[in-house]
Design a protein around this motif. Sequence first.
Motif, PDB file in Angstrom:
ATOM      1  N   ARG A 284       0.795  -1.141  -0.026  1.00  0.00           N
ATOM      2  CA  ARG A 284      -0.004  -0.075  -0.070  1.00  0.00           C
ATOM      3  C   ARG A 284       0.825   1.167   0.098  1.00  0.00           C
TER       4      ARG A 284
ATOM      5  N   TYR B 158       7.827  -6.290  -5.231  1.00  0.00           N
ATOM      6  CA  TYR B 158       6.266  -6.153  -5.024  1.00  0.00           C
ATOM      7  C   TYR B 158       5.853  -7.687  -5.431  1.00  0.00           C
TER       8      TYR B 158
ATOM      9  N   MET C  28       3.541  -9.305  -2.700  1.00  0.00           N
ATOM     10  CA  MET C  28       2.035  -9.740  -2.968  1.00  0.00           C
ATOM     11  C   MET C  28       1.812 -11.384  -2.929  1.00  0.00           C
TER      12      MET C  28
ATOM     13  N   MET D  49      -1.460 -15.033   4.328  1.00  0.00           N
ATOM     14  CA  MET D  49      -2.918 -14.861   4.960  1.00  0.00           C
ATOM     15  C   MET D  49      -3.780 -16.046   4.689  1.00  0.00           C
TER      16      MET D  49
ATOM     17  N   GLY E 184       2.491 -15.265  -7.611  1.00  0.00           N
ATOM     18  CA  GLY E 184       1.056 -14.886  -7.293  1.00  0.00           C
ATOM     19  C   GLY E 184       0.769 -16.205  -6.421  1.00  0.00           C
ATOM     20  N   TRP E 185      -0.296 -15.980  -5.599  1.00  0.00           N
ATOM     21  CA  TRP E 185      -0.594 -16.744  -4.598  1.00  0.00           C
ATOM     22  C   TRP E 185      -1.254 -18.218  -5.224  1.00  0.00           C
TER      23      TRP E 185
ATOM     24  N   LEU F  23     -12.936 -11.780   2.762  1.00  0.00           N
ATOM     25  CA  LEU F  23     -11.783 -12.405   3.581  1.00  0.00           C
ATOM     26  C   LEU F  23     -11.621 -11.471   4.985  1.00  0.00           C
ATOM     27  N   ILE F  24     -11.565 -10.519   4.753  1.00  0.00           N
ATOM     28  CA  ILE F  24     -11.330  -9.741   6.003  1.00  0.00           C
ATOM     29  C   ILE F  24     -12.701  -9.678   6.956  1.00  0.00           C
TER      30      ILE F  24
ATOM     31  N   VAL G 180     -11.656 -12.462   9.215  1.00  0.00           N
ATOM     32  CA  VAL G 180     -10.761 -11.677  10.145  1.00  0.00           C
ATOM     33  C   VAL G 180     -11.574 -11.254  11.363  1.00  0.00           C
TER      34      VAL G 180
ATOM     35  N   THR H 136      -9.834   0.993   3.370  1.00  0.00           N
ATOM     36  CA  THR H 136      -8.948   0.423   2.337  1.00  0.00           C
ATOM     37  C   THR H 136      -9.420  -0.470   1.173  1.00  0.00           C
TER      38      THR H 136
ATOM     39  N   ARG I 214      -4.950  -5.611 -11.417  1.00  0.00           N
ATOM     40  CA  ARG I 214      -4.490  -6.218 -10.051  1.00  0.00           C
ATOM     41  C   ARG I 214      -3.006  -6.444 -10.560  1.00  0.00           C
ATOM     42  N   ARG I 215      -2.261  -6.781  -9.298  1.00  0.00           N
ATOM     43  CA  ARG I 215      -0.897  -7.294  -9.271  1.00  0.00           C
ATOM     44  C   ARG I 215       0.420  -6.290 -10.293  1.00  0.00           C
ATOM     45  N   VAL I 216      -0.438  -4.884 -10.535  1.00  0.00           N
ATOM     46  CA  VAL I 216       0.808  -3.828 -10.750  1.00  0.00           C
ATOM     47  C   VAL I 216       1.428  -3.415  -9.761  1.00  0.00           C
TER      48      VAL I 216
ATOM     49  N   ALA J  93      -5.451   1.498   5.142  1.00  0.00           N
ATOM     50  CA  ALA J  93      -4.422   0.438   5.696  1.00  0.00           C
ATOM     51  C   ALA J  93      -3.920   0.826   6.913  1.00  0.00           C
TER      52      ALA J  93
ATOM     53  N   LEU K 131      -6.447   0.541   9.686  1.00  0.00           N
ATOM     54  CA  LEU K 131      -6.527  -0.983   9.907  1.00  0.00           C
ATOM     55  C   LEU K 131      -5.540  -1.583  10.748  1.00  0.00           C
TER      56      LEU K 131
HETATM   57  C1  HEM Z   1      -4.883  -6.402   6.448  1.00  0.00           C
HETATM   58  C2  HEM Z   1      -5.435  -5.673   5.481  1.00  0.00           C
HETATM   59  C3  HEM Z   1      -4.950  -5.858   3.979  1.00  0.00           C
HETATM   60  C4  HEM Z   1      -4.476  -4.935   3.081  1.00  0.00           C
HETATM   61  C5  HEM Z   1      -4.276  -3.521   3.290  1.00  0.00           C
HETATM   62  C6  HEM Z   1      -4.314  -5.921   1.929  1.00  0.00           C
HETATM   63  C7  HEM Z   1      -3.657  -5.421   0.884  1.00  0.00           C
HETATM   64  C8  HEM Z   1      -3.588  -6.286  -0.487  1.00  0.00           C
HETATM   65  C9  HEM Z   1      -2.849  -5.702  -1.465  1.00  0.00           C
HETATM   66  C10 HEM Z   1      -2.519  -4.290  -1.797  1.00  0.00           C
HETATM   67  C11 HEM Z   1      -2.795  -6.824  -2.346  1.00  0.00           C
HETATM   68  C12 HEM Z   1      -2.337  -6.836  -3.667  1.00  0.00           C
HETATM   69  C13 HEM Z   1      -3.132  -6.540  -4.813  1.00  0.00           C
HETATM   70  C14 HEM Z   1      -2.445  -6.974  -6.371  1.00  0.00           C
HETATM   71  O1  HEM Z   1      -1.079  -6.217  -6.383  1.00  0.00           O
HETATM   72  O2  HEM Z   1      -3.117  -7.446  -6.868  1.00  0.00           O
HETATM   73  C15 HEM Z   1      -3.305  -7.755  -1.765  1.00  0.00           C
HETATM   74  C16 HEM Z   1      -3.527  -9.228  -2.356  1.00  0.00           C
HETATM   75  C17 HEM Z   1      -4.147 -10.242  -1.662  1.00  0.00           C
HETATM   76  N1  HEM Z   1      -4.680 -10.249  -0.442  1.00  0.00           N
HETATM   77 FE1  HEM Z   1      -4.889  -8.809   1.037  1.00  0.00          FE
HETATM   78  N2  HEM Z   1      -4.702  -6.989   1.942  1.00  0.00           N
HETATM   79  C18 HEM Z   1      -5.018  -7.501   3.412  1.00  0.00           C
HETATM   80  C19 HEM Z   1      -5.541  -8.404   4.193  1.00  0.00           C
HETATM   81  C20 HEM Z   1      -5.606  -9.659   3.528  1.00  0.00           C
HETATM   82  C21 HEM Z   1      -6.203 -10.666   4.287  1.00  0.00           C
HETATM   83  C22 HEM Z   1      -6.958 -10.796   5.767  1.00  0.00           C
HETATM   84  C23 HEM Z   1      -6.322 -11.713   3.302  1.00  0.00           C
HETATM   85  C24 HEM Z   1      -6.732 -12.968   3.450  1.00  0.00           C
HETATM   86  C25 HEM Z   1      -7.097 -13.650   4.361  1.00  0.00           C
HETATM   87  C26 HEM Z   1      -5.694 -11.239   2.191  1.00  0.00           C
HETATM   88  C27 HEM Z   1      -5.598 -11.959   1.071  1.00  0.00           C
HETATM   89  C28 HEM Z   1      -4.926 -11.483  -0.256  1.00  0.00           C
HETATM   90  C29 HEM Z   1      -4.864 -12.289  -1.551  1.00  0.00           C
HETATM   91  C30 HEM Z   1      -5.257 -13.671  -1.697  1.00  0.00           C
HETATM   92  C31 HEM Z   1      -4.170 -11.531  -2.182  1.00  0.00           C
HETATM   93  C32 HEM Z   1      -3.789 -11.797  -3.760  1.00  0.00           C
HETATM   94  C33 HEM Z   1      -2.320 -11.862  -3.899  1.00  0.00           C
HETATM   95  C34 HEM Z   1      -2.201 -12.297  -5.428  1.00  0.00           C
HETATM   96  O3  HEM Z   1      -2.517 -11.687  -6.262  1.00  0.00           O
HETATM   97  O4  HEM Z   1      -1.330 -13.116  -5.642  1.00  0.00           O
HETATM   98  N3  HEM Z   1      -5.223  -9.870   2.361  1.00  0.00           N
HETATM   99  N4  HEM Z   1      -3.849  -7.636  -0.438  1.00  0.00           N
END
Ligand code: HEM
Length: 659
Positions: A80, A96, A100, A107, A166-167, A422-423, A427, A465, A479-481, A501, A504
Amino acid sequence: MTIAEPRPPSPTSTPAPEAAAVVPPELTVAGDAPLARQWEDRPGLPGFLTTVDHKRIGVRYIVTAFIFLLVGGVEALFMRAQLARPGGSVLGPDTYNQLMTMHGTTMVFLFNTPVFAGFGNYLVPLQIGARDMAFPRLNALSYWIYVLSGVFLYGSLAMRQVPDGGWFAYTPLTSSAYSPGKGMDFWAIGVTFLGISTTVGAINFIVTIMRMRAPGMSLNRMPIFCWGVLSMAGMIVFAVPSITLAGLLLESDRAFGMHLFDPARGGNPVLYQHLFWFWGHPEVYILFIPATGIVSTVIPTFAGRRIAAYPLVVAALVATAFISFGLWVHHMFATGTPLLVASFFSAASMIVAIPSGVQIFAWITTVWLAKRVRYEPPMLFALGFIVIFVIGGMTGVMVAVVPFDQQVTDTYFVVAHFHYVLIGGTVFPAFAGFHFWFPKITGRMLNPRLGRLSFWLMFVGTNLTIFPMHILGLEGMPRRVYTYQDGLGWNVWNMLSSIGALILAAGVVVAGFDFWWAWRRGRPAPADPWGGDSLEWGVPSPPPAYNVAAFPVVSDLHPMWQARDEGRLMPAVVSVAGEDLVEPHGEHHRTLTTSAIDASSVDVSSMPGPSHLPLVLAVGVLVLCVALISRNAMVGIAGGVLTAVSLIRWHDEGGEPVE
Ligand code: HEM
Ligand SMILES: [Cu+2]
């Protein structure tokens, strides 16, 4: 079977006043009684390394998962920070991608699934009136493999070979041609390693819930949280083999030159997506269902009344578990899936909203009909969950529509959707659970003012957020940039999202401080600080190592409320077939087993005690994983020997005898 009829508390055992009011003294015994001596672990490190106590294992799962939440949160904050402004220079593209990938993986795999395994581990035996899980040593093994697979995955940092694909690790990006380093080997092996822990844990939950409930606790008297854990466990048994296969086949392509996903040599990259999402979609319900179990426990407690439509809520849980296996292709609407196939999965993706709706209306009805609602922190998080999850659910129905999904797939609209569910959906319920059961687990009360502050920071922070991400997605931000140009109209929304963020994160930090401080200095907690309805509130806080000396006989869905309303103590089983359960003989840990449906026929079963073998076996498997990454045969042999020896010893020691 001998049942101790309710009688006034004996002067000797001085349980906490509330406990004395509803539980016969036999449910707990004096500290130095043989039962307590038999179940307590050795002091210090030996006890720490060999314990098979579900409560200690449950707490470890929860604390370890919380640490991974913090790690995943820090990774998100860095992303962020990078995305707060166009042309950011906080992170480069490779870093990055690594953050990511590790954020998503951490998570979902290392925070979310394990935190509910932790709640299940700690609470299920207490809620069903048992002394432990059915397979205590397997239970210890599942924890050790979980934590060691986390160490393995983060070991990639030390090797500077961090997963970056990527996840969900789609091929061909994650094939060795496009991801030449070891990063994605760490991911594939780590996820497979972790799958052992999740599967073993699920089998343990199913057997414990189906065979170790208190006498009289028929399935229609089982707490909803246990229904949540049972449904979660059933789903894991069917879903995890698919991700395990995806990881194994990806590693076979990468390490052994196979070409299952290489179209140039007869493979098919879309096959990987099917294997990943056949697990991936049920996974979100493997998280959501136990989370709803927590919400269905907290809301009635603070509304001071039974949940509305218990049978419907249970049916909704089970229905969700089944329907969720028919949705996975909605992640692949843009892969050329034939429209007829896509429309089937689109319809199923909408249908799954119905059982969630049933639960939401049951919760709202329960609060609506309440005489008085107490807005304590657990209740605030439970109500916050409803608001945030409903927003996520609505966008879920939107992305289930094929043409709309084809527009927004791979944009921030999708990132917004899954963060809301998810959150909001996991959470917030987890935090409701932390606040609700902290007194039971630690014997101390949290600070309600810090609890409320942390809730409002997390509630406002989450919406600030994630909500702007919907708009960014509709405005075309992919996404993913790792950065974006100025002048695209994305600046304000990204800045708001980054500020959110931070808010949070502040909420999570306040909660963490509250937990840390209260654990050491919090006001002592009574056995039942909230007026709960299930059996865990009938034993002291924290519970003794053996949980219950005599086994309560249950005749209502809300045993604690029933005893309180009828102003009488609960009958309890003190011996079976002449075997005294309160004054035990011999070494083995004894507990009751009962019949699966109505818990009528009762038997005594014994379980082995503490052991170092689960840890040794987990270390053996870890060494095998290291051998695979390092391609080192000697390390492989060492790992193989350690694994084989511990398995043979475990078997020789008689493993998990349930008579
Ligand atoms: C706590 C606050 C959170 C923030 C600020 C946050 C922020 C982000 C950001 C910025 C991305 C990258 C998006 C992109 O570049 O495409 C991301 C991806 C992701 N987040 Fe979160 N996230 C948070 C919490 C969570 C939680 C709690 C989970 C799951 C339980 C989660 C699961 C994921 C997943 C699965 C991705 C995709 C990653 C990927 O594209 O490979 N996030 N998150
Ligand atoms: Cu899905």
